[in-house]
Structures are given as structure tokens and as C-alpha cells.
Design an enzyme around this catalytic site. Structure first.
Site, mmCIF file in Angstrom:
data_model
loop_
_atom_site.group_PDB
_atom_site.id
_atom_site.type_symbol
_atom_site.label_atom_id
_atom_site.label_comp_id
_atom_site.label_asym_id
_atom_site.label_seq_id
_atom_site.Cartn_x
_atom_site.Cartn_y
_atom_site.Cartn_z
ATOM 1 N N CYS A 90 69.736 15.672 65.359
ATOM 2 C CA CYS A 90 71.032 16.181 65.824
ATOM 3 C C CYS A 90 71.753 15.202 66.757
ATOM 4 C CB CYS A 90 70.865 17.527 66.507
ATOM 5 S SG CYS A 90 70.262 18.782 65.378
ATOM 6 N N HIS A 117 77.285 18.769 70.739
ATOM 7 C CA HIS A 117 76.565 19.114 69.516
ATOM 8 C C HIS A 117 76.541 20.638 69.418
ATOM 9 C CE1 HIS A 117 73.722 19.636 66.424
ATOM 10 N NE2 HIS A 117 72.750 20.045 67.221
ATOM 11 N N ASN A 166 74.812 24.927 62.872
ATOM 12 C CA ASN A 166 74.354 23.619 63.356
ATOM 13 C C ASN A 166 74.285 22.661 62.158
ATOM 14 O OD1 ASN A 166 72.915 21.408 64.235
ATOM 15 N ND2 ASN A 166 71.337 22.600 65.318
HETATM 16 N N1 ACO Z 1 66.895 37.525 63.433
HETATM 17 C C1 ACO Z 1 66.355 38.524 64.146
HETATM 18 N N2 ACO Z 1 65.390 38.304 65.073
HETATM 19 C C2 ACO Z 1 64.969 37.054 65.252
HETATM 20 C C3 ACO Z 1 65.481 35.985 64.517
HETATM 21 C C4 ACO Z 1 66.501 36.244 63.571
HETATM 22 N N3 ACO Z 1 67.074 35.281 62.826
HETATM 23 N N4 ACO Z 1 64.873 34.842 64.914
HETATM 24 C C5 ACO Z 1 63.997 35.191 65.873
HETATM 25 N N5 ACO Z 1 64.047 36.534 66.079
HETATM 26 C C6 ACO Z 1 63.282 37.335 67.012
HETATM 27 C C7 ACO Z 1 61.984 36.679 67.423
HETATM 28 O O1 ACO Z 1 60.962 36.947 66.476
HETATM 29 C C8 ACO Z 1 61.716 37.334 68.758
HETATM 30 O O2 ACO Z 1 61.177 38.625 68.526
HETATM 31 P P1 ACO Z 1 60.065 39.240 69.510
HETATM 32 O O3 ACO Z 1 60.737 39.342 70.841
HETATM 33 O O4 ACO Z 1 59.767 40.532 68.873
HETATM 34 O O5 ACO Z 1 58.944 38.240 69.492
HETATM 35 C C9 ACO Z 1 63.112 37.529 69.350
HETATM 36 O O6 ACO Z 1 64.022 37.438 68.233
HETATM 37 C C10 ACO Z 1 63.485 36.458 70.360
HETATM 38 O O7 ACO Z 1 63.140 35.184 69.841
HETATM 39 P P2 ACO Z 1 63.422 33.865 70.639
HETATM 40 O O8 ACO Z 1 62.968 32.697 69.835
HETATM 41 O O9 ACO Z 1 62.888 33.998 72.039
HETATM 42 O O10 ACO Z 1 65.026 33.897 70.691
HETATM 43 P P3 ACO Z 1 66.005 32.956 71.453
HETATM 44 O O11 ACO Z 1 66.884 33.738 72.304
HETATM 45 O O12 ACO Z 1 65.306 31.761 72.065
HETATM 46 O O13 ACO Z 1 66.914 32.405 70.262
HETATM 47 C C11 ACO Z 1 67.157 30.392 68.962
HETATM 48 C C12 ACO Z 1 66.333 31.647 69.213
HETATM 49 C C13 ACO Z 1 68.546 30.813 68.511
HETATM 50 C C14 ACO Z 1 66.466 29.556 67.906
HETATM 51 C C15 ACO Z 1 67.286 29.578 70.279
HETATM 52 O O14 ACO Z 1 66.021 29.460 70.877
HETATM 53 C C16 ACO Z 1 67.871 28.185 70.092
HETATM 54 O O15 ACO Z 1 69.039 28.024 69.850
HETATM 55 N N6 ACO Z 1 67.041 27.135 70.288
HETATM 56 C C17 ACO Z 1 67.501 25.754 70.326
HETATM 57 C C18 ACO Z 1 67.854 25.200 68.991
HETATM 58 C C19 ACO Z 1 68.258 23.756 69.173
HETATM 59 O O16 ACO Z 1 69.060 23.413 70.035
HETATM 60 N N7 ACO Z 1 67.668 22.836 68.421
HETATM 61 C C20 ACO Z 1 67.926 21.415 68.668
HETATM 62 C C21 ACO Z 1 68.867 20.854 67.728
HETATM 63 S S1 ACO Z 1 68.396 21.125 66.080
HETATM 64 C C22 ACO Z 1 67.782 19.659 65.395
HETATM 65 O O17 ACO Z 1 67.618 18.634 66.059
HETATM 66 C C23 ACO Z 1 67.411 19.702 63.959
#
Ligand code: ACO
Length: 319
Positions: free
Chosen positions: A114, A246, A276
Site C-alpha cells: 500500500c 492512503h 482500499n
Molecule cells: N463483517 C462482520 N464482522 C467482522 C468482519 C466483517 N467483514 N470482519 C471481522 N469481523 C468481526 C471479527 O470477527 C470480530 O468479531 P469478535 O469480536 O466476535 O471476535 C469483530 O468483527 C471485530 O474484529 P476486529 O478485527 O477487532 O475489527 P476492527 O475494528 O479492528 O476492524 C479492520 C477490522 C477493518 C480490518 C481494521 O482492523 C483495519 O482497518 N485494519 C487495518 C487495515 C490496514 O490498514 N492495512 C494496511 C494496508 S493494506 C496493505 O498493505 C495490503
């Protein structure tokens, strides 16, 4: 005389096919509400079955050349940021060079996931500053949809496909003020596609992400890169007209905007429409805000990105 690189034109391209959160509800255990609230994403574009990363890159590159009023033969350097090359080799930059009927100039890919576009701009800027190149085509293009396990709701709802491009030209005024690049491979396991050539293609060919941990590191790291960039330029928050981040997650973007004390109407946001798009996200956002008249000549822009590796970096420029 000091040489700088200036943005001469921007371009972008999005595949026609759109996948909404509602569509994803039918594919994986998720809801539109969860995706909106946790990421800010409403929809994303996905490449068609016969559409490749270089197809998207070519469309964005031609768009940027038109905007700059230049011909492909004016280009003397091609740097393409992608994580999803059409082939192992030739590089996507060489494939793009062939499409554009350009011959002989240096052309290579940069792979920083990214952060790829920020890396590519930084490299092209150095070629121009040293007098090696006069007119560089810098492209960020991705078909990340092809790296997704569509049954993994932790990744499949986040990403989209697209391409953006800029033409950088030599100038005696900035232009690009500074670029800042970093990486730390110690974080390799938090965000990866395990399969590769060196390991006999063992391992999953799909993206694996420990999203929550990535989120926490991204927010603090992007805060630090903002400080580093402003300090190096002797600027403060009030000098920044636009943040072009980004586009991974609206909550990460909001945290960086708060750090800069910038209202959200000075932040270019496309994550709602594009998801993204990895290396394509910054040039796509940049092009959109240039074309709709928000970003004007003479304004100061801060681009920042964070991605797999981990890699992170920034570009500070006067448009
Ligand atoms: N739909 C419904 N529920 C979901 C989903 C979904 N798509 N995905 C995860 N959940 C659930 C999880 O299982 C978890 O359930 P639980 O509480 O029962 O265990 C709950 O939602 C919370 O999960 P988290 O992973 O803690 O959610 P979070 O608020 O962290 O959001 C996300 C997840 C959106 C992925 C976030 O962490 C994020 O944006 N991370 C950074 C991504 C990023 O910046 N990546 C770098 C660039 S990408 C690259 O370089 C390729």
C-alpha cells in the site's frame, strides 16, 4: 541550479464492475452496517475476468499524459508500483512501456504494497533531482481482488481494484519538497500473501491480515511520519492545505487528520467509493480532487501511506 520535480498531470482509471457491501452480504458472513461503521467503505470496483493490472495502468497513464499535454515519447522513466503484476517478469512497467510504444527509457516496478505509490514517487523524484530523468511516468495500479480469499470476511470486504498515475517533470521550483520512506520487515507476519517463487509456491496464495494489530501500528506510525515530514520541511500543521492519505480505513484517516488538526473537508477521501486499492489509492484520490477542482496549483499537499512489509512513507509537495 537545484532541480525539482513537479506534477505536470494526473490520471486514473477504475474498472466498470462495482461490488457493493450489499453484494458482499450475499457472499460472506458480513453486513453493510459492519463494513460502513468499521471501515467507511460503501463499495469498491473490481477488475473484469479479462482485465489485467497493466490494462488499468495503461488507461490511467494515458489519462495523465493527456492532462499534462504530453505524448508517450516525452517520457524518459517509468516507475510502476504494484503488488499484483500481470507476470512474474517482464515487470509491469516494461509491459506498460510496450503498450505505450515507448522504447529505451528505464522502466521498473516498485513493490511496497500500500506504500508503493509513495515509494515510486520518491524514486522518480530522485531520478529527476539528479538530472538522470526529465519526465517520469509514475503509476500505482492494483488488481488486489485477485489476492483475496472471498470467504475471509477479515480481508474480502476491504479491497478494490484501480489505477492512478502522475507525470513528474523537471522544474527549477518545487514541486516535491521532500519524501520519507521507511520499512520494518519484523512485521512481515501481520500482513502477507505467504505464497511465492522462492518457497516453491508453498503457502496460501491469498492475503492474510491480523487487521486489529495492523490498525494499531498504522495509526501510531502514520502519526510519526506526519511529525517527521513537517519537521524536515520546517513547516507546521497550518501549512498543509490537503491531506491525501492512503485509503485503508476511514478511522485511520480521521486519526491522521486529527493529528494534523485538519478538518475532514481538507482531506481527500475515496475509501467510501473505492475501498482500499493499495498502491493505486493515493493517485486515484489525487486525480479525483484535481479533476473536481478541489486541489489547485500552488497548494501544499501531504501524501502518506502504510502497508504490508510493514512499509510506510510520505510525500510533501506543492502542486
Ligand atoms: N463483517 C462482520 N464482522 C467482522 C468482519 C466483517 N467483514 N470482519 C471481522 N469481523 C468481526 C471479527 O470477527 C470480530 O468479531 P469478535 O469480536 O466476535 O471476535 C469483530 O468483527 C471485530 O474484529 P476486529 O478485527 O477487532 O475489527 P476492527 O475494528 O479492528 O476492524 C479492520 C477490522 C477493518 C480490518 C481494521 O482492523 C483495519 O482497518 N485494519 C487495518 C487495515 C490496514 O490498514 N492495512 C494496511 C494496508 S493494506 C496493505 O498493505 C495490503
Amino acid at each position: 541550479m537545484t532541480i525539482f520535480s513537479r506534477v505536470l498531470g494526473t490520471g486514473s482509471y477504475l474498472p466498470e464492475k462495482v461490488l457493493t457491501n450489499g453484494d458482499l452480504e450475499g457472499m460472506v458472513d458480513t453486513t453493510d452496517q459492519w463494513i460502513r461503521e468499521r471501515t467507511g467503505i460503501l463499495k469498491r470496483h473490481v477488475a473484469g475476468p479479462d482485465e489485467t493490472c497493466v490494462d488499468l495502468a495503461e488507461a490511467a497513464a494515458r489519462n495523465a499524459l493527456d492532462a499534462a499535454g504530453l505524448k508517450p515519447t516525452d517520457i524518459d522513466l517509468i516507475v510502476m508500483a504494484t503488488t499484483t503484476p500481470d507476470q512474474v517478469f517482464p515487470s509491469s512497467a516494461c509491459l506498460l512501456q510496450q503498450r505505450l510504444d515507448i522504447h529505451g527509457c528505464a522502466a521498473f516496478d516498485v513493490q511496497a504494497v500500500c506504500t508503493g505509490f509513495v515509494y515510486a514517487v520518491a524514486v522518480a523524484d530522485k531520478f529527476i533531482r539528479t538530472g538522470t530523468s526529465k519526465c517520469a511516468l509514475v503509476v500505482g495500479a492494483e488488481t488486489l481482488s485477485r489476492l483475496l480469499n472471498w470467504e475471509d470476511r477479515g480481508t474480502s470486504v476491504l479491497f478494490g481494484d484501480g489505477a492512478g498515475a502522475v507525470i513528474l517533470g523537471a522544474s527549477d521550483e518545487p514541486g516535491i519538497i521532500s519524501t520519507h520512506l521507511h520499512a520494518d520487515g519484523a512485521y512481515k507476519d501481520l500482513l502477507q500473501v505467504p505464497a511465492g517463487i522462492g518457497n516453491g509456491q508453498r503457502g496460501s496464495p491469498f492475503m492474510e491480515m491480523r487487521g486489529n494489530e495492523v490498525f494499531r501500528v498504522a495509526v501510531t506510525t502514520l502519526g510519526r511520519i506526519v511529525d517527521e515530514t513537517l519537521e524536515a520541511a520546517g513547516m507546521d500543521q497550518a501549512d498543509i492545505d490537503w491531506l491525501i492519505p492512503h485509503q485503508a480505513n476511514i478511522r485511520i484517516i480521521q486519526a491522521t487528520a486529527r493529528k494534523l488538526n485538519l478538518p475532514m473537508d481538507r482531506v481527500v477521501v475515496t475509501v467510501d467509493e473505492h475501498g482500499n486499492t493499495s498502491a493505486a489509492s493515493i493517485p486515484l484520490a489525487f486525480d479525483q480532487a484535481v479533476r473536481d477542482g478541489r486541489i489547485r496549483r500552488g497548494e501544499t499537499l501531504l501524501m502518506e501511506a502504510f502497508g504490508g512489509g510493514f512499509t510506510w512513507g510520505s510525500v510533501l509537495l506543492t502542486y
